[in-house]
Design a protein around this motif. Structure first.
Motif, PDB file in Angstrom:
ATOM      1  N   VAL A 143       0.831  -1.203   0.000  1.00  0.00           N
ATOM      2  CA  VAL A 143       0.000   0.000   0.000  1.00  0.00           C
ATOM      3  C   VAL A 143       0.868   1.257   0.000  1.00  0.00           C
ATOM      4  O   VAL A 143       2.037   1.228   0.390  1.00  0.00           O
ATOM      5  CB  VAL A 143      -0.934   0.035   1.240  1.00  0.00           C
ATOM      6  N   GLU A 144       0.256   2.355  -0.472  1.00  0.00           N
ATOM      7  CA  GLU A 144       0.841   3.685  -0.297  1.00  0.00           C
ATOM      8  C   GLU A 144      -0.202   4.480   0.458  1.00  0.00           C
ATOM      9  O   GLU A 144      -1.285   4.725  -0.066  1.00  0.00           O
ATOM     10  CB  GLU A 144       1.156   4.317  -1.654  1.00  0.00           C
ATOM     11  N   ARG A 145       0.075   4.802   1.682  1.00  0.00           N
ATOM     12  CA  ARG A 145      -0.940   5.340   2.617  1.00  0.00           C
ATOM     13  C   ARG A 145      -2.115   4.382   2.665  1.00  0.00           C
ATOM     14  O   ARG A 145      -1.930   3.225   3.005  1.00  0.00           O
ATOM     15  CB  ARG A 145      -1.363   6.764   2.217  1.00  0.00           C
ATOM     16  N   ASP A 146      -3.320   4.817   2.273  1.00  0.00           N
ATOM     17  CA  ASP A 146      -4.486   3.929   2.358  1.00  0.00           C
ATOM     18  C   ASP A 146      -4.782   3.219   1.044  1.00  0.00           C
ATOM     19  O   ASP A 146      -5.721   2.442   0.952  1.00  0.00           O
ATOM     20  CB  ASP A 146      -5.732   4.736   2.774  1.00  0.00           C
ATOM     21  N   LEU A 147      -4.014   3.525   0.043  1.00  0.00           N
ATOM     22  CA  LEU A 147      -4.327   3.008  -1.288  1.00  0.00           C
ATOM     23  C   LEU A 147      -3.578   1.703  -1.562  1.00  0.00           C
ATOM     24  O   LEU A 147      -2.363   1.620  -1.403  1.00  0.00           O
ATOM     25  CB  LEU A 147      -3.927   4.061  -2.336  1.00  0.00           C
ATOM     26  N   VAL A 148      -4.342   0.695  -1.966  1.00  0.00           N
ATOM     27  CA  VAL A 148      -3.701  -0.576  -2.324  1.00  0.00           C
ATOM     28  C   VAL A 148      -2.991  -0.413  -3.667  1.00  0.00           C
ATOM     29  O   VAL A 148      -3.592   0.035  -4.641  1.00  0.00           O
ATOM     30  CB  VAL A 148      -4.739  -1.714  -2.404  1.00  0.00           C
ATOM     31  N   VAL A 149      -1.725  -0.758  -3.690  1.00  0.00           N
ATOM     32  CA  VAL A 149      -0.937  -0.623  -4.907  1.00  0.00           C
ATOM     33  C   VAL A 149      -0.839  -1.965  -5.619  1.00  0.00           C
ATOM     34  O   VAL A 149      -0.846  -2.042  -6.841  1.00  0.00           O
ATOM     35  CB  VAL A 149       0.477  -0.096  -4.567  1.00  0.00           C
ATOM     36  N   GLU A 150      -0.771  -3.029  -4.812  1.00  0.00           N
ATOM     37  CA  GLU A 150      -0.486  -4.328  -5.405  1.00  0.00           C
ATOM     38  C   GLU A 150      -0.860  -5.430  -4.416  1.00  0.00           C
ATOM     39  O   GLU A 150      -0.696  -5.265  -3.212  1.00  0.00           O
ATOM     40  CB  GLU A 150       1.038  -4.387  -5.654  1.00  0.00           C
ATOM     41  N   THR A 151      -1.368  -6.542  -4.940  1.00  0.00           N
ATOM     42  CA  THR A 151      -1.568  -7.728  -4.107  1.00  0.00           C
ATOM     43  C   THR A 151      -0.416  -8.682  -4.393  1.00  0.00           C
ATOM     44  O   THR A 151      -0.172  -9.046  -5.539  1.00  0.00           O
ATOM     45  CB  THR A 151      -2.918  -8.392  -4.424  1.00  0.00           C
ATOM     46  N   LEU A 152       0.295  -9.028  -3.336  1.00  0.00           N
ATOM     47  CA  LEU A 152       1.507  -9.832  -3.519  1.00  0.00           C
ATOM     48  C   LEU A 152       1.141 -11.305  -3.661  1.00  0.00           C
ATOM     49  O   LEU A 152       0.114 -11.750  -3.157  1.00  0.00           O
ATOM     50  CB  LEU A 152       2.454  -9.610  -2.339  1.00  0.00           C
ATOM     51  N   ASP A 153       1.998 -12.033  -4.336  1.00  0.00           N
ATOM     52  CA  ASP A 153       1.765 -13.471  -4.518  1.00  0.00           C
ATOM     53  C   ASP A 153       2.190 -14.187  -3.237  1.00  0.00           C
ATOM     54  O   ASP A 153       3.373 -14.291  -2.930  1.00  0.00           O
ATOM     55  CB  ASP A 153       2.586 -13.962  -5.723  1.00  0.00           C
ATOM     56  N   ARG A 154       1.185 -14.656  -2.496  1.00  0.00           N
ATOM     57  CA  ARG A 154       1.450 -15.232  -1.180  1.00  0.00           C
ATOM     58  C   ARG A 154       2.357 -16.459  -1.240  1.00  0.00           C
ATOM     59  O   ARG A 154       3.074 -16.759  -0.295  1.00  0.00           O
ATOM     60  CB  ARG A 154       0.114 -15.576  -0.516  1.00  0.00           C
ATOM     61  N   SER A 155       2.322 -17.153  -2.365  1.00  0.00           N
ATOM     62  CA  SER A 155       3.152 -18.363  -2.459  1.00  0.00           C
ATOM     63  C   SER A 155       4.646 -18.020  -2.433  1.00  0.00           C
ATOM     64  O   SER A 155       5.484 -18.883  -2.213  1.00  0.00           O
ATOM     65  CB  SER A 155       2.809 -19.139  -3.722  1.00  0.00           C
ATOM     66  N   GLU A 156       4.950 -16.744  -2.678  1.00  0.00           N
ATOM     67  CA  GLU A 156       6.363 -16.330  -2.670  1.00  0.00           C
ATOM     68  C   GLU A 156       6.767 -15.700  -1.348  1.00  0.00           C
ATOM     69  O   GLU A 156       7.896 -15.217  -1.222  1.00  0.00           O
ATOM     70  CB  GLU A 156       6.606 -15.295  -3.775  1.00  0.00           C
ATOM     71  N   LEU A 157       5.841 -15.672  -0.372  1.00  0.00           N
ATOM     72  CA  LEU A 157       6.128 -14.957   0.877  1.00  0.00           C
ATOM     73  C   LEU A 157       6.082 -15.888   2.081  1.00  0.00           C
ATOM     74  O   LEU A 157       5.276 -16.816   2.122  1.00  0.00           O
ATOM     75  CB  LEU A 157       5.101 -13.835   1.084  1.00  0.00           C
ATOM     76  N   VAL A 158       6.917 -15.604   3.057  1.00  0.00           N
ATOM     77  CA  VAL A 158       6.882 -16.335   4.318  1.00  0.00           C
ATOM     78  C   VAL A 158       7.092 -15.354   5.465  1.00  0.00           C
ATOM     79  O   VAL A 158       7.636 -14.276   5.267  1.00  0.00           O
ATOM     80  CB  VAL A 158       7.985 -17.434   4.415  1.00  0.00           C
ATOM     81  N   ALA A 159       6.645 -15.738   6.656  1.00  0.00           N
ATOM     82  CA  ALA A 159       6.925 -14.964   7.861  1.00  0.00           C
ATOM     83  C   ALA A 159       8.092 -15.643   8.569  1.00  0.00           C
ATOM     84  O   ALA A 159       8.105 -16.865   8.726  1.00  0.00           O
ATOM     85  CB  ALA A 159       5.699 -14.938   8.759  1.00  0.00           C
ATOM     86  N   VAL A 160       9.057 -14.839   8.971  1.00  0.00           N
ATOM     87  CA  VAL A 160      10.300 -15.397   9.499  1.00  0.00           C
ATOM     88  C   VAL A 160      10.401 -15.187  11.006  1.00  0.00           C
ATOM     89  O   VAL A 160       9.989 -14.163  11.527  1.00  0.00           O
ATOM     90  CB  VAL A 160      11.489 -14.781   8.732  1.00  0.00           C
ATOM     91  N   GLN A 161      10.935 -16.193  11.694  1.00  0.00           N
ATOM     92  CA  GLN A 161      11.056 -16.172  13.152  1.00  0.00           C
ATOM     93  C   GLN A 161      12.529 -16.196  13.565  1.00  0.00           C
ATOM     94  O   GLN A 161      13.414 -16.125  12.729  1.00  0.00           O
ATOM     95  CB  GLN A 161      10.340 -17.416  13.707  1.00  0.00           C
ATOM     96  N   THR A 162      12.765 -16.310  14.855  1.00  0.00           N
ATOM     97  CA  THR A 162      14.103 -16.651  15.357  1.00  0.00           C
ATOM     98  C   THR A 162      13.921 -17.930  16.178  1.00  0.00           C
ATOM     99  O   THR A 162      12.793 -18.240  16.574  1.00  0.00           O
ATOM    100  CB  THR A 162      14.720 -15.553  16.264  1.00  0.00           C
TER     101      THR A 162
END
Ligand code: CTP
Ligand code: MG
Length: 220
Positions: A143-162
């Motif tokens: 997003v840029e402020r409140d405006l959605v710019v792009e929906t990301l491809d979730r299959s390429e994303l992960v949440a990382v831990q320690t």
């Protein structure tokens, strides 16, 4: 082949909003720090632990380690203004001949030992670093402020831990440069290091708010 753990516990815990740093807020019967410290100390994968404490909390941290009988704690140093500063202070205490450095957030108290095993196995395959990751449950948008710019491809994303594990010389070289980063792996990636993801664990939830603390306490 020695593995050193750097346990960063020097944050202020502002979002938790207690009268003390997050590491010393009560979790069950003991300060939160006791849980990750005991788990690292008991892990067969870990040879030594460096504790990074908030300013003026070094002594309570050492006393807690003694109370727990955490005999692998080799040093307790004062953290810095940012997490990166605290990691740098901890890594500086790791001897030159260490093979692997494992950096862990005290704010993720429930560290399953098998995660450490998976990380070290990845380093054994020839990677410079390894991090636990989980798939994202939600759709993620840029997003840029409140405006959605792009929906990301979730299959390429992960949440990382320690914990995040690194070949000691690789991490040392990265933290010595003064860059700031929310995690160590990003420094290693930027300098061209190869970082692999391994399966993370829901129990590695990071305590940020009071609700997180209550969830983790329920899992104890
Ligand atoms: N940390 C640290 N030194 C800092 C900042 C953070 O050692 N200057 C550590 C924290 O103790 C924690 C981990 O890094 O174990 C992740 O940080 P975070 O969850 O943001 O904890 P705090 O910074 O304490 O919390 P807040 O941001 O709400 O103040
Ligand atoms: Mg913080």
């Amino acid at each position: 082949m020695s593995t050193w753990a750097v346990l960063v516990a020097a944050g202020r815990g502002e979002r938790l909003g207690e009268d003390r740093p997050k590491a010393f807020v009560r979790l069950g019967e003991l300060p939160l720090l006791a849980e990750p410290l005991r788990r690292l100390d008991e892990s067969e994968w870990v040879d030594a632990v460096v504790l990074v404490a908030p300013p003026e909390w070094e002594e309570p941290a050492i006393l807690l380690a003694e109370e727990l009988g955490a005999s692998k704690v080799t040093a307790c140093v004062t953290g810095g203004e940012t997490r990166s500063d605290s990691v740098r202070a901890g890594v500086a205490e790791v001897p030159e001949d260490a093979a692997v450095i494992l950096v862990h957030d005290a704010a993720r108290p429930l560290l399953p030992d098998e995660v450490i095993g998976r990380l070290l196995a990845a380093l054994g395959e020839g990677y410079d670093g390894a991090v636990p990751a989980l798939p994202l449950p939600d759709t993620v948008k840029r997003v840029e402020r409140d405006l959605v710019v792009e929906t990301l491809d979730r299959s390429e994303l992960v949440a990382v831990q320690t914990p995040q594990a690194f070949l000691a010389p690789v991490l040392r070289a990265c933290v010595e440069s003064t860059q700031n980063a929310t995690d160590c792996a990003s420094l290693v990636e930027k300098s061209g290091g190869r970082v692999r993801i391994v399966q993370g664990d829901e129990r590695l939830l990071k305590v940020t708010t009071r609700a997180d603390l209550e969830r983790v306490a329920a899992w104890l």
